[in-house]
Structures are given as structure tokens and as C-alpha cells.
Design a protein around this motif. Structure first.
Motif, PDB file in Angstrom:
ATOM      1  N   PHE A 264       0.824  -1.205   0.000  1.00 35.91           N
ATOM      2  CA  PHE A 264       0.000   0.000   0.000  1.00 35.91           C
ATOM      3  C   PHE A 264       0.863   1.262   0.000  1.00 35.91           C
ATOM      4  CE2 PHE A 264      -3.071  -3.094   1.698  1.00 35.91           C
ATOM      5  CZ  PHE A 264      -4.093  -2.896   0.782  1.00 35.91           C
ATOM      6  N   LYS A 265       2.001   1.200   0.652  1.00 36.71           N
ATOM      7  CA  LYS A 265       2.906   2.344   0.643  1.00 36.71           C
ATOM      8  C   LYS A 265       3.417   2.630  -0.765  1.00 36.71           C
ATOM      9  CE  LYS A 265       7.321   4.036   2.495  1.00 36.71           C
ATOM     10  NZ  LYS A 265       8.496   3.706   3.334  1.00 36.71           N
ATOM     11  N   GLY A 266       3.765   1.576  -1.487  1.00 35.51           N
ATOM     12  CA  GLY A 266       4.316   1.757  -2.825  1.00 35.51           C
ATOM     13  C   GLY A 266       3.275   1.981  -3.897  1.00 35.51           C
ATOM     14  N   ALA A 267       2.100   1.341  -3.762  1.00 35.93           N
ATOM     15  CA  ALA A 267       1.088   1.388  -4.822  1.00 35.93           C
ATOM     16  C   ALA A 267       0.094   2.529  -4.659  1.00 35.93           C
ATOM     17  CB  ALA A 267       0.329   0.062  -4.875  1.00 35.93           C
ATOM     18  N   TRP A 268       0.127   3.219  -3.520  1.00 38.85           N
ATOM     19  CA  TRP A 268      -0.896   4.224  -3.252  1.00 38.85           C
ATOM     20  C   TRP A 268      -0.990   5.326  -4.313  1.00 38.85           C
ATOM     21  CZ3 TRP A 268      -4.886   3.323  -0.519  1.00 38.85           C
ATOM     22  CH2 TRP A 268      -5.745   4.362  -0.179  1.00 38.85           C
ATOM     23  N   PRO A 269       0.111   5.818  -4.890  1.00 37.81           N
ATOM     24  CA  PRO A 269      -0.030   6.851  -5.929  1.00 37.81           C
ATOM     25  C   PRO A 269      -0.899   6.402  -7.093  1.00 37.81           C
ATOM     26  CG  PRO A 269       2.242   6.746  -5.183  1.00 37.81           C
ATOM     27  CD  PRO A 269       1.536   5.588  -4.557  1.00 37.81           C
ATOM     28  N   VAL A 417      12.863  -8.459  -3.403  1.00 37.24           N
ATOM     29  CA  VAL A 417      12.206  -8.327  -2.095  1.00 37.24           C
ATOM     30  C   VAL A 417      12.688  -7.085  -1.354  1.00 37.24           C
ATOM     31  CG1 VAL A 417      11.773  -9.446   0.126  1.00 37.24           C
ATOM     32  CG2 VAL A 417      11.897 -10.823  -1.967  1.00 37.24           C
ATOM     33  N   ALA A 418      13.955  -6.743  -1.511  1.00 37.42           N
ATOM     34  CA  ALA A 418      14.483  -5.549  -0.841  1.00 37.42           C
ATOM     35  C   ALA A 418      13.783  -4.293  -1.358  1.00 37.42           C
ATOM     36  CB  ALA A 418      15.990  -5.449  -1.068  1.00 37.42           C
ATOM     37  N   ALA A 419      13.562  -4.228  -2.662  1.00 39.70           N
ATOM     38  CA  ALA A 419      12.854  -3.079  -3.240  1.00 39.70           C
ATOM     39  C   ALA A 419      11.401  -3.060  -2.774  1.00 39.70           C
ATOM     40  CB  ALA A 419      12.920  -3.131  -4.762  1.00 39.70           C
ATOM     41  N   TYR A 420      10.781  -4.238  -2.690  1.00 40.81           N
ATOM     42  CA  TYR A 420       9.392  -4.304  -2.218  1.00 40.81           C
ATOM     43  C   TYR A 420       9.273  -3.795  -0.783  1.00 40.81           C
ATOM     44  CZ  TYR A 420       4.897  -6.153  -0.705  1.00 40.81           C
ATOM     45  OH  TYR A 420       3.626  -6.251  -0.191  1.00 40.81           O
ATOM     46  N   ASN A 421      10.216  -4.180   0.044  1.00 41.78           N
ATOM     47  CA  ASN A 421      10.155  -3.794   1.453  1.00 41.78           C
ATOM     48  C   ASN A 421      10.524  -2.338   1.697  1.00 41.78           C
ATOM     49  OD1 ASN A 421       9.344  -6.354   2.313  1.00 41.78           O
ATOM     50  ND2 ASN A 421      11.457  -7.081   2.480  1.00 41.78           N
ATOM     51  N   ASN A 422      11.068  -1.674   0.680  1.00 38.58           N
ATOM     52  CA  ASN A 422      11.449  -0.272   0.855  1.00 38.58           C
ATOM     53  C   ASN A 422      11.148   0.529  -0.416  1.00 38.58           C
ATOM     54  OD1 ASN A 422      12.546   2.046   2.057  1.00 38.58           O
ATOM     55  ND2 ASN A 422      14.580   1.603   1.224  1.00 38.58           N
ATOM     56  N   PRO A 423       9.849   0.687  -0.739  1.00 34.51           N
ATOM     57  CA  PRO A 423       9.488   1.451  -1.945  1.00 34.51           C
ATOM     58  C   PRO A 423       9.618   2.950  -1.690  1.00 34.51           C
ATOM     59  CG  PRO A 423       7.515   0.765  -0.799  1.00 34.51           C
ATOM     60  CD  PRO A 423       8.674   0.206  -0.012  1.00 34.51           C
ATOM     61  N   SER A 424      10.849   3.419  -1.540  1.00 34.43           N
ATOM     62  CA  SER A 424      11.079   4.804  -1.149  1.00 34.43           C
ATOM     63  C   SER A 424      11.197   5.704  -2.366  1.00 34.43           C
ATOM     64  CB  SER A 424      12.354   4.914  -0.312  1.00 34.43           C
ATOM     65  OG  SER A 424      13.455   4.418  -1.046  1.00 34.43           O
TER      66      SER A 424
END
Length: 448
Positions: A264-269, A417-424
Motif C-alpha cells: 500500500f505504501k508503494g502502490a498508493w499513488p 524483495v528488498a525493493a518491495y520492502n522499501n518502496p522509497s
């Protein structure tokens, strides 16, 4: 010789807006739009209502104008690039399978809510004088409508189903011809990049588009219109919320072993833009970007996201037609049986491509009603509130279009997985990075 330091001027209003997080800009447009829409309706300010409607209309038109070239080139490139993806057939099959699984779950939730709440009972809606839609929406029309009779006509009328069909054929032909078709592939890639760049400029106008679209809805419909449709509206929003926040979270947790909060953090936009624009295709560049930012390889995302934007519609093709069919049947006092509910599930899985990623789900609803033998006049009852329902439906559609590639990539061990866990990072500023890097590279070369 020294020079006095220049006085730092205060940043301009435009600069301050650009520094404001994009989601804040969207929310600000939403709140301001509701306020202005309510003012236009309460004080009967016709020019304000017209202005809001015009702003929203222009924003949607700018999104729609990019649909034909965007869909065609995105599908062509994605199909052609499957030759570079390991186990491409396996990935495509798994993607389609998960599309079907989540669609079945979604339509099950829609049917369940409809049976529990009986949205059409006690509405006292008048059905006299309602005019049925044209014969479009039958299975024969749907199947024959896939195949174009005139290529120019398909693009001119923005028939997304036919455009997708043509793009798949061209993409497959490029794979077959190999090096001979390389110029066509390069041209398609260039047009795709050009279209996406122009569409990003439109997407940056989303706060203004939000203001116009929400303001127009409030000014035109107000809240009174929702009263006879209150149960139906609540069912659609609750059903979509259950799929969006519960079903997708459970799928991510138990099918892929991932933390849903990172999703949700990464996909919200993409989800919030879909809510405002009501267009899966118009949101496609953002959807693809958030999918890649969440760790899905770009080669696979370039196929799965455009594919999902034209076929994966849990909100429009599963929840909505299920609840709406029950609503129409109850309004017209027609009893549905187990066979009818099975047909609803079948239509939602097989016919979801009929929605084709454009705003609205009227074609899908007519397809469902005609399959069940329900009066097509019932569609007319729902047209007035369709924009309100469509916002939540499209947000659910786009969320599903991101979830499935993540799940498939995780199960195939190709997810970062690292990118998934930190969609900054600021998603809406990333489009400037390639140009900056290129400029820096050019400057370095010139200096050398």
C-alpha cells in the motif's frame, strides 16, 4: 575581486507547490473540489458549476487522447519483449490464473453482499418510461466486436478491445519475423516513450483534475441522489474495500509471503490517481512505475501491467455487475436462482475484457444483464450514480493490476524483495531522473 552574495529570493508559489508531496496536492484538490461543488449547488452559482465541469472534462479528455497510442504500443512492446523473458509462457499463464482467482473471489464477495443486503428492495424507483439500451452488450456483440473491420475506425472510435487485438497480432508478428521487424519494434518503443512522457505531464495536473471532477459531481448530483441507491452504493464501496484492503492483503501475505503494508505504501499513488481519473488505462504509466518500484522486473511488468489494465477489473467486472444485477432483479421483481449466480461468476471472469480499461462499466453490466435475461432498462437506473461508483471500482481495478504481478514474481522467485520492502522515493519526481543523468553524462563527456 569579491562579489557580495546575492540575496536569496523567497520561492515562488509554483515552486512551493512542486515541493509539496503529490498526495497532499491530490487531497487538497479533493477537499477544495467538494467545497466549491457544494457552494455551487447550495448558492446556485451556475458559472462555478460550469467551470468545475469544464476543468474535469478537459482533464479526462487529455487522459483519453493518449489511450489509442498508449494501449497499442504498450501491448506491442510487451508481447514482443516476451522473447527476452525467461519462462515467458509460464509467467503469462500464472498471471492469467491469478487474474481469474482474484476475480472469482471478488465476484463471490459481490454476490454475498447483494444477497445479504437486498439493495433493490424498498427503493420505490419508477421503471415506467425507461428506455432500454441498444442491443450492444450481448455475447455475440462482444465476441464479434473484438475483430476490427477497419483499423482506422478502431483507433478513431477508441475501441480498446480491437486495439488490443491488433497490438497482440503485431507483437506476435514481430517475434515471428525477428530482425526484419526490429525497426517496427524500435518505432513502437519510441512512440510508447513519447506517449508516456506526455501523459506524465497530464498526470501532474491530477490535483486540478481532482478539483474539477469531484466538484462537478457534488454540484451536479449533491447527496440527495444517493438516497434511493444508498444500499447499492454502500455495497459497492464496502465490497471494493474488502477486496482492496482484505483480499489483496491476504493474497500478498499467504500466497507470496509479503507484508501488505509495503504494497500500500508503494502502490498508493496509482490507487489514488485511479480513484480520481476513473481510468485504468489513463493510470497505466503510474501503475507500471509503482509495480517496478515494488520489485517486479521491468521485463515482466511491461507485459503484465498493460495486460492487466485492459483485462483485470475486479471492481468494474466482478463486484459491480454482481451487486448491480441483484439490484436490477429486485427492482423489477425478478427472482434469481443458483444458476444465475453461477452465470454472474462466469461473466465476471470471461467477460472482464469488455470494460477495456476506460471510464465506466456499462458494457460489462449490459453483458451481465443480457446473459441473465434481465431488463436492460435497469442500466438506465444506474447511469446517474455511475461516476460516484466508478471511482472506487477503478481504484480496486488498479490495485489488483499491481498485486497480481507482485504475487507471480514472488512465487517465481524473480521479485526484488528488498525493493518491495522499501518502496522509497518520490514517484512523481523519478521521471526527471533519466534526463538529469543523461545531462550529467553529457557534461562529463564534454569536460573530458
Amino acid at each position: 575581486m569579491s562579489t557580495a552574495p546575492e540575496a536569496t529570493s523567497s520561492p515562488s508559489v509554483l515552486a512551493r507547490i512542486r515541493k509539496t508531496p503529490f498526495w497532499v496536492q491530490i487531497v487538497a484538490g479533493l477537499v477544495l473540489g467538494v467545497g466549491l461543488g457544494y457552494l455551487a449547488r447550495a448558492a446556485d452559482i451556475s458559472w462555478l458549476a460550469t467551470t468545475l465541469e469544464t476543468i474535469g472534462k478537459i482533464f479526462v479528455q487529455l487522459l483519453k487522447v493518449a489511450v489509442p497510442p498508449l494501449v497499442f504500443t504498450a501491448i506491442v512492446v510487451s508481447v514482443a519483449n516476451l522473447r527476452n523473458v525467461t519462462n515467458a509462457a509460464r509467467l503469462a499463464t500464472r498471471t492469467l490464473l491469478w487474474f481469474m482467482i482474484t476475480s472469482l473471489i471478488s465476484v463471490g464477495i459481490g454476490i454475498g453482499l447483494g444477497l445479504l443486503t437486498n439493495p433493490g428492495e424498498g427503493t420505490n424507483l419508477k421503471t415506467e418510461g425507461l428506455k432500454a439500451l441498444d442491443s450492444k452488450g450481448t455475447w455475440i456483440d462482444f465476441l464479434t466486436g473484438i475483430f476490427p473491420t477497419n483499423i482506422v475506425d478502431s483507433f478513431a472510435k477508441v475501441n480498446v478491445l480491437q486495439i488490443v487485438f491488433l497490438a497482440v497480432v503485431v507483437g506476435a508478428a514481430i517475434i515471428k519475423l525477428g530482425a526484419k521487424a526490429e525497426p517496427v519494434l524500435k518505432l513502437s518503443e519510441s512512440v510508447l516513450e513519447l506517449t508516456q512522457t506526455a501523459l506524465w505531464w497530464v498526470i501532474r495536473l491530477s490535483p486540478l483534475g481532482t478539483l474539477g471532477l469531484i466538484g462537478k459531481s457534488v454540484a451536479k448530483y449533491g447527496w440527495d441522489l444517493l438516497k434511493p441507491f444508498a444500499t447499492l452504493t454502500l455495497d459497492i464501496y464496502l465490497g471494493c474495500a474488502l477486496v482492496l484492503f482484505v483480499v489483496y492483503s491476504l493474497v500478498l501475505r499467504f500466497a507470496a509471503g509479503l507484508n501488505p503494508l509495503h504494497f500500500f505504501k508503494g502502490a498508493w499513488p496509482a490507487i489514488q490517481l485511479a480513484f480520481v481519473s476513473r481510468s485504468s488505462v489513463g493510470t497505466l504509466p503510474v501503475t507500471r512505475r509503482v509495480t517496478e518500484r515494488l520489485g517486479v522486473p521491468s521485463e515482466y511488468a511491461s507485459f503484465s501491467v498493460p495486460f492487466g489494465a485492459t483485462t483485470k477489473m475486479d471492481g468494474c467486472a466482478s463486484i459491480y455487475p454482481a451487486v448491480a444485477a441483484i439490484f436490477v432483479a429486485q427492482v423489477f421483481n425478478i427472482e434469481l436462482g443458483i444458476k444465475d449466480y453461477i452465470l454472474i461468476a462466469f461473466v465476471s471472469v470471461v467477460g472482464s475484457a469488455a470494460t477495456a480499461g476506460l471510464t465506466g462499466a456499462i458494457i460489462m453490466l449490459t453483458l451481465t444483464l443480457s446473459t441473465l435475461g434481465l431488463p436492460l432498462e435497469g442500466v438506465g437506473l444506474l447511469l446517474a450514480i455511475d461516476p460516484i461508483l466508478d471511482m472506487m471500482r477503478t481504484a480496486t481495478n488498479v490495485a489488483g493490476q499491481v498485486v497480481v504481478p507482485i504475487v507471480v514474481a514472488a512465487r517465481e522467485k524473480i521479485l526484488d524483495v528488498a525493493a518491495y520492502n522499501n518502496p522509497s522515493g518520490d514517484l512523481y519526481e523519478e521521471d526527471a531522473k533519466p534526463a538529469v543523468v543523461a545531462a550529467q553524462g553529457g557534461a562529463a563527456t564534454a569536460a573530458a
